[in-house]
Design an enzyme around this catalytic site. Sequence first.
Site: not given
Ligand code: GCV
Length: 657
Positions: A270, A349, A377
């Site tokens: 990411e 995720d 989340e």
């Molecule tokens: C910290 C998901 C979340 C991101 C997070 C990522 C991760 O994609 O939406 O906010 O980033 O996981 O675990 O690195």
Amino acid sequence: MSQPSEVHPAWLPPSAFRALGSRRIRIDGQGPPADTVRSEVTRACAHFGGRICAPGEEADLVLAVAPSSEAGSEGFHLSRQDGSTVVLADGPAGLLHGLFEVVRRGEAAFGPGLTGRRHEPAFALRVLDHWDNVDVHPVMGQVERGYSGGSILWQDGRLRDDPARIREYARLVAAAGINAVTVNNVNVHTAETHLLTDRLAEVAALAGAFRPYGIRVHLSVNFAAPVILGDLDTADPLDPAVRSWWAHTTEKVFAIAPDFGGYLVKADSEGQPGPFTYGRTHADGANMLAAALAPHGAIVRWRAFVYNHRQDWRDRSTDRARAACDHFAPLDGEFHDNVILQVKYGPMDFQTREPVSPVLFAMPSTRLAVELQATQEYTGQQRHVCYLPPMWSGVLGFHPYGEPGPAVADVAASGGALVAVSNVGDDPFWTGHPLAQANLYAVGRLAWTPTLDPAAVLDECIALTFPGAGEPLREILHELMDDSWQTYEQYTAPLGVGFMVRPGRHYGPDVDGYEYTPWGTYHFADRDGVGVDRTAATGTGFAAQYPRPWSEVYESRATCPDELLLFFHHVPYDHVLHSGTTVIQHIYDTHFAGAERVAGMRDRWRDAVALVDPAVHARVADRLDEQLRSAEEWRDQINTYFFRKSGIPDAKGRTIH
Ligand code: GCV
């Protein structure tokens, strides 16, 4: 919404110490956690009239470090001996855990029914990762995916000026069994990159705040730190200058914080930098940091959350679920001994329902950590009641090679760690939703004993949080929480297909929100059916990443468990589930039932009005109103979407829009 400024005590109000604080207690041990035991006992005795005894004096409770103690070990033996309760600990940290075990048991710790036995943690490393930013991030805020206000650690670009609150947090999580905390987000932005070097004093201050509770501090580091901090023009892990930069920098960390725990790294994920930039492998990257940490006895946790977040939705062959295993399984055996590969519990995720990540069974020669997400989340963002331990127990108790055979907890506990993303913040109730505290509590308890029954963990948490509240409150909380994860699952994305959330924020329904995006999170609903074909025969081949029997179980629609059917298969709406109902009717039934259950939860909470602090009651009541609104929105959007796609009406004739 009520906003009391006073901090509410979570699961260790003074009254939780009543049984202990009214007794005569002898303590024998040195070191910071032993000093903490002394101050906890002193505080409890001041409330309840007990006292600390002199050496050799007769006592109701003896807390002692065994003479043959192993430094660093956290185990203890708890028993009754000649009318006294005795905690014989392997070391000072064991003394602290023994103390909290006695607190948990209350009066029962002093009765003849106490069975003497040894207690020791299944996972040597039990970690809370904070996704806290030092500088408020323009999009993600102070805490990435945080739903409990600001960070408990950082504020206004620096360490929070509230050591008492940080210390209280350390106390709470240590009492649950946690022994490590990562103090910054895995997405390491510029200010946070400096924590490793010129802002090290703040990390050392945090280490000082957590130390009395036997908790070691870890830091998320930026793989490109040598470049970002301006010292080098490369971060290539095989470059000798880069290696020596890390070795030297790490030495300075240990000079200032000798019990520092280690690094956590999100690389090539990411948008975070990583070894791919230099044509190197993740083993090259992790091993470079491991070499810097090894002389200090510390570890690097390296995340396996690596996938292409810029994929083309038109490309049906790229499957995000496959990515971690494709990247990491070939590297098994190449990681140094002090590398722990940290793997999210599912291949996607942190969804409400996913199969267990196959990376956890594909790397027998690598130390592994299972990563859970206490911060909700994708599970209602601490506005919805969603008690997660039933899901976590399912993951930890999953048998990758069938039964008999080791469970995930056995595989990961041998040399690994249990990690959860923390759900705490500066909110007066710690976790936004007061009932979300139970998720935080359970992380530590399951890391210590993964086989604990989630309902029993909740019982403990209730007894500690509301001492003396009695049966009626206990019943109400169990009714609200025990099945709340399944309820949440009922009114959100069906049968393991996942997502269907609003992009970016991840709260509330948006069935096609991610369907034509680069994130690789699709449901492929059309007029005939829904789900992702991940079979080896006709799909992406993800099912074949599992060992037998699961590769076969998941490969076939006939054997795939209902709750994961749409994760593994694209099926027609009239496909009949093992439950006997069709997929479309299941969607309608569960969505009506889920919203109805939430309405029942909201009504039931009214019965607790006289049983808890009014501020706690009001906060939970507010959140239940929002949960019901949201559950109805989910119900109506999902049902309407699938009715319009399929044209198949609800067999029970309920309202669909
Ligand atoms: C910290 C998901 C979340 C991101 C997070 C990522 C991760 O994609 O939406 O906010 O980033 O996981 O675990 O690195």
